[in-house]
Write a protein that holds these residues in place. Structure first.
Motif, PDB file in Angstrom:
ATOM      1  N   THR A  61       0.839  -1.204   0.000  1.00 49.18           N
ATOM      2  CA  THR A  61       0.000   0.000   0.000  1.00 49.18           C
ATOM      3  C   THR A  61       0.872   1.251   0.000  1.00 49.18           C
ATOM      4  N   ASP A  62       1.892   1.277   0.838  1.00 48.69           N
ATOM      5  CA  ASP A  62       2.762   2.451   0.926  1.00 48.69           C
ATOM      6  C   ASP A  62       3.484   2.732  -0.386  1.00 48.69           C
ATOM      7  N   VAL A  65       0.739   4.131  -2.994  1.00 52.09           N
ATOM      8  CA  VAL A  65      -0.173   5.215  -2.621  1.00 52.09           C
ATOM      9  C   VAL A  65       0.017   6.477  -3.457  1.00 52.09           C
ATOM     10  N   ASN A  66       1.216   6.781  -3.855  1.00 54.94           N
ATOM     11  CA  ASN A  66       1.452   7.989  -4.652  1.00 54.94           C
ATOM     12  C   ASN A  66       1.100   7.816  -6.119  1.00 54.94           C
ATOM     13  N   LEU A  68      -1.891   6.716  -7.151  1.00 55.77           N
ATOM     14  CA  LEU A  68      -3.331   6.510  -7.029  1.00 55.77           C
ATOM     15  C   LEU A  68      -3.995   6.282  -8.391  1.00 55.77           C
ATOM     16  N   ILE A  82      -4.243   1.300  -6.308  1.00 55.60           N
ATOM     17  CA  ILE A  82      -4.986   1.802  -5.162  1.00 55.60           C
ATOM     18  C   ILE A  82      -6.093   2.717  -5.649  1.00 55.60           C
ATOM     19  N   ASP A  84      -9.033   5.443  -3.911  1.00 59.37           N
ATOM     20  CA  ASP A  84      -9.323   6.199  -2.703  1.00 59.37           C
ATOM     21  C   ASP A  84     -10.775   6.646  -2.747  1.00 59.37           C
ATOM     22  N   ARG A 102      -9.488   3.659   1.685  1.00 57.22           N
ATOM     23  CA  ARG A 102      -8.615   3.396   0.544  1.00 57.22           C
ATOM     24  C   ARG A 102      -8.519   1.889   0.370  1.00 57.22           C
ATOM     25  N   THR A 104      -6.585  -1.360  -1.710  1.00 54.83           N
ATOM     26  CA  THR A 104      -5.412  -1.801  -2.466  1.00 54.83           C
ATOM     27  C   THR A 104      -5.760  -3.100  -3.178  1.00 54.83           C
ATOM     28  N   ASP A 119      -7.467  -0.199   4.006  1.00 55.23           N
ATOM     29  CA  ASP A 119      -6.583   0.198   5.094  1.00 55.23           C
ATOM     30  C   ASP A 119      -7.126  -0.311   6.433  1.00 55.23           C
TER      31      ASP A 119
END
Length: 155
Positions: A61-62, A65-66, A68, A82, A84, A102, A104, A119
């Motif tokens: 996920t980390d 995340v950027n 998206l 991901i 959101d 969010r 994933t 999450d």
């Protein structure tokens, strides 16, 4: 296993229409203590912990995340995306935790298998050992998730 009054209230929070449209139990007829106990046995039999699994889920996920909405390749074997939904979702365990809404999606390209998680799933696995009830939209099978995450080899 007998449920305490606190766990009865938690299970009420997990019913459809309380915190989410679909709830957290699915068509599972067991109480949440029994669901947690069975999943815990499965994880221990794999010589893993709930934190190990939650940490691996959080890792993907980390990293994604950027990006998206975009599909990205991670570690040569995993495609992650991901989406959101804005806002937060309270934990049904009444611990004052609120997760970002969010989701994933992880595809293990070697296995050709995919898993989805929120999450909130990461939190509930790490802090409560709860993978949701059978038939729940976000139910995470303990054997499948460990294989798809690349933590154990499929047998």
């Amino acid at each position: 296993m007998k449920q305490t009054p606190e766990f009865m209230k938690i299970q009420e929070n997990m019913q459809p229409g309380i915190l989410t449209a679909h709830g957290f139990i699915g068509d599972d007829t067991r109480n949440i203590k029994d669901i947690i106990e069975e999943d815990n046995k499965n994880i221990l039999s794999l010589d893993l912990s709930h934190s190990d699994i939650a940490d691996r889920m959080q890792y993907f996920t980390d990293l994604a995340v950027n990006e998206l909405g975009n599909r990205i390749l991670i570690d040569n074997d995993f495609i992650v995306s991901i989406d959101d939904h804005r806002g937060t979702m309270p934990c049904p365990f009444r611990d004052n935790y609120k997760a970002v809404k969010r989701n994933t999606k992880l595809e293990n390209t070697k296995l050709g298998k995919t898993v989805y998680w929120s999450d909130l799933n990461i939190h509930m696995i790490r802090d409560h050992g709860f993978y949701e009830g059978k038939g729940s939209f976000f139910r995470i099978d303990t054997k499948d998730i460990t294989e798809i995450l690349g933590m154990i080899t499929a047998k």
